[in-house]
Design an enzyme around this catalytic site. Structure first.
Site: not given
Lengths: 404, 79
Positions: A156, A296, A307, A326, A331, A392
Site C-alpha cells: 500500500c 495513511h 501512525e 480514505k 483504501h 504490509f
C-alpha cells in the site's frame, strides 16, 4: 534541485478526474458503495469503493489492458493534458507507476480459461496484462518514456514510492519529466476474502458510507477501493523554461521500513517516524514548518494509532492539520499514495484541508489535530505538507511537498 | 473464394484489432496493411480455429500473409 508538480490526474471512487475528486473531498462525499456482484452474499464484507466512472477507453484498446492498466492510462492522460502536453525528448522522459498487486484480475480470468478450455485458449496478451510492471509499461509506451520505466511494488506504499523513485530519476539527471503514480483495481472476491481473513476489513455492512472512519473510536477496519493517480513531475528548470503552471514542489521523499512484522505495524511507529524525519531533512525543513499531513489513516484499529504515535514522535509539539481522505475514497492500496499525494498537492494549492469523514469521536489514543466536520483553511506563506503511506511488509514512505 | 469465410474473418479482425470491416479485403496484408502485430495475429488465429473448428499450426501461420491467404487456408481445411 527542486522538483515541480505540473500536472495531476486521478480516477477514483470519488470521480473520474481531479476536479470531481476535489469537490467531493471538500463536500465530504463518500465513494463507498454496496457491491451487487453475485458472490457478495457469502462474504463477510459487502461493500467497497468502486470507480465513479468506468475508464473511457475504446473497446479494442481496453481488451489488451488489464483494468489496473486502464485506470493508470486514464489518470496519466489527464495529468499529461493538465501539464500542457509538454514536448519532451523520449530519452529525457520517464515513467514510474507502482501497484501493490498488478494485473491479477487477468491472471484469475486466464486461470479460469486454462481450467475450462485448456492451454491452447490462453490469450497472447495474458502476460503483458498480468505483469506488475504492466501499468508502467503501458503508460511509458504511450508517452514515449525512453529514459526509464519503473514499477515499485511495496504493497500500500507503492504509489508513494513511485513519487520517491521519480524524484530520484530527475535528481540523478536521468530525466527532465516523469509521469509518477500508482494504480490498483483490487475488487474481487479473492482479494476481499484474503483481506477479510486477516480481519483487516470493516464489516459495517449496514452502513457502508460510515465504514471508513479513520481515528474514530468506533472504527473496525479499512474499506477496499480502486483507482489510479498520476502526477507530472518535472525539474524546476524544465518547468520554468516552458512556462508551466507549478502546483507545488516535491522537496523530500523519506523511505524506510519497520523490520517488525509482515502485517502488523510497529506499535511505536519507529520506521514511520524515521521516514517523516528523512523527508523533512531532505526538505531542509523542521516540524514547525509542516502545516498539513495527509495521513495513511486506513481506519484499522492498530494502524491508525501506530501512525498517530509516529506523527507525534516526529512532530514534537507542532500541530499540523491532519486528514484521512480514505474516509471517503476507501483504501486504493497501491494507488493510495499517489492519489493522496495529489490530494496533498491540492490542499497546498487551494490552502484548504478536506475534513475526515465519519470522525465523530476521536480515539483518545490519537493525540493529533484531525480535521473533521468541515474543511479547514491553511495559512498564507511558505508551507510544507506531508503525505504518509505505509504497506504490509513494513514499508514506510513520507513525501514532503512545498507550496509553489 | 468463400465470401462467408471472408465476412467471418473480417468480423474477427475487427473484434481483435478494431480495423473497419470494409477495409478487410483479400489483398490486404495483416502486418503491412492492417497493422496486426504478432500477438494480435495469434488472437485472430485462435478465434478462427474456434469459429471454423480447424487447426492452424504455427508453421502455417507465417504463410498467411494476406487476408486472402487465410480465407483460402480455412476454406481448404473445412472442405
Amino acid at each position: 534541485m527542486r522538483i515541480a508538480v505540473t500536472g495531476l490526474g486521478a480516477t477514483t471512487p470519488l470521480g473520474g478526474d481531479v476536479a470531481s475528486n476535489w469537490s467531493a473531498l471538500i463536500e465530504g462525499r463518500s465513494g463507498i458503495r454496496t457491491l451487487t456482484e453475485p458472490w457478495v452474499d457469502e462474504m463477510t464484507v459487502h461493500f467497497a469503493g468502486t470507480l465513479a466512472e468506468e475508464p473511457p477507453l475504446d473497446r479494442v484498446e481496453a481488451r489488451k489492458l488489464d483494468r489496473s492498466q486502464q485506470v493508470a492510462l486514464v489518470a496519466a492522460r489527464e495529468a499529461w493534458a493538465d501539464a500542457g502536453s509538454p514536448e519532451v525528448e523520449p530519452v529525457r522522459m520517464g515513467t514510474v507507476i507502482g501497484s501493490g498487486i498488478g494485473g491479477f484480475l487477468t491472471l484469475l480470468n486466464a486461470y479460469d480459461t486454462l481450467k475450462e478450455r485448456g492451454p491452447s485458449r490462453i490469450s497472447p496478451h495474458t502476460v503483458p496484462m498480468l505483469m506488475p510492471s504492466g501499468p508502467a509499461a503501458a503508460v511509458g509506451l504511450e508517452f514515449h518514456a525512453a529514459a526509464g520505466v519503473h514499477a515499485p511494488v511495496s504493497a500500500c506504499a507503492s504509489g508513494a514510492e513511485a513519487i520517491g523513485v521519480a524524484v530520484r530519476m530527475i535528481q540523478d539527471g536521468r530525466a527532465d519529466v516523469v509521469l509518477a503514480g500508482g494504480t490498483e483495481t483490487p475488487i474481487h472476491q479473492l482479494t476481499m476474502a484474503g483481506f477479510a481473513a486477516m480481519r483487516a476489513l470493516s464489516t459495517r455492512n449496514d452502513d457502508p458510507q460510515g465504514a471508513s472512519r479513520p481515528y474514530d473510536v468506533d472504527r473496525d477496519g479499512f474499506v477496499m477501493g480502486e483507482g489510479a493517480g498520476v502526477l507530472v513531475l518535472e525539474s524546476e528548470e524544465h518547468a520554468l523554461a516552458r512556462g508551466a503552471r507549478i502546483y507545488a514542489y516535491v522537496v523530500g521523499a523519506g523511505m524506510t521500513a519497520d523490520a517488525h512484522h509482515i502485517a502488523q505495524p510497529d506499535p511505536e511507529g519507529k520506521g514511520a517516524t524515521r521516514a517523516i524525519l528523512a523527508a523533512l531533512a531532505q526538505a531542509d525543513a523542521s516540524p514547525a514548518d509542516v502545516a498539513h499531513i495527509n495521513a495513511h489513516a486506513t481506519s484499522t484499529p492498530q494502524g491508525d494509532v501506530a501512525e498517530a504515535v509516529a506523527i507525534r514522535s516526529a512532530m514534537g509539539a507542532a500541530q499540523p492539520l491532519i486528514t484521512g481522505t480514505k474516509s471517503m475514497t476507501g483504501h486504493m492500496l497501491g494507488a493510495a499514495g499517489a492519489v493522496e499525494g495529489i490530494y496533498t498537492v491540492l490542499a497546498l494549492h487551494h490552502r484548504l484541508v478536506p475534513a475526515t469523514l465519519n470522525l465523530q469521536s476521536l480515539d483518545p489514543e490519537v493525540d493529533l489535530d484531525v480535521v473533521h466536520g468541515e474543511a479547514r483553511a491553511l495559512p498564507d506563506g511558505d508551507l510544507i505538507a506531508l503525505n504518509n503511506s505505509f504497506g504490509f511488509g513494513g514499508h514506510d514512505i513520507a513525501i514532503a511537498f512545498r507550496t509553489a | 473464394m468463400s465470401q462467408e469465410i471472408l465476412d467471418g474473418l473480417a468480423v474477427i479482425v475487427n473484434e481483435v484489432a478494431g480495423v473497419p470491416v470494409a477495409d478487410i479485403q483479400p489483398d490486404k496484408s495483416f502486418i503491412d496493411d492492417l497493422d496486426i502485430d504478432s500477438l494480435s495475429m495469434v488472437e485472430v488465429v485462435m478465434a478462427a480455429e474456434d469459429k471454423w473448428g480447424v487447426k492452424i499450426p504455427d508453421s502455417e501461420v507465417k504463410n498467411l500473409r494476406t487476408v486472402g491467404d487465410a480465407v483460402a487456408y480455412i476454406e481448404k481445411s473445412t472442405a
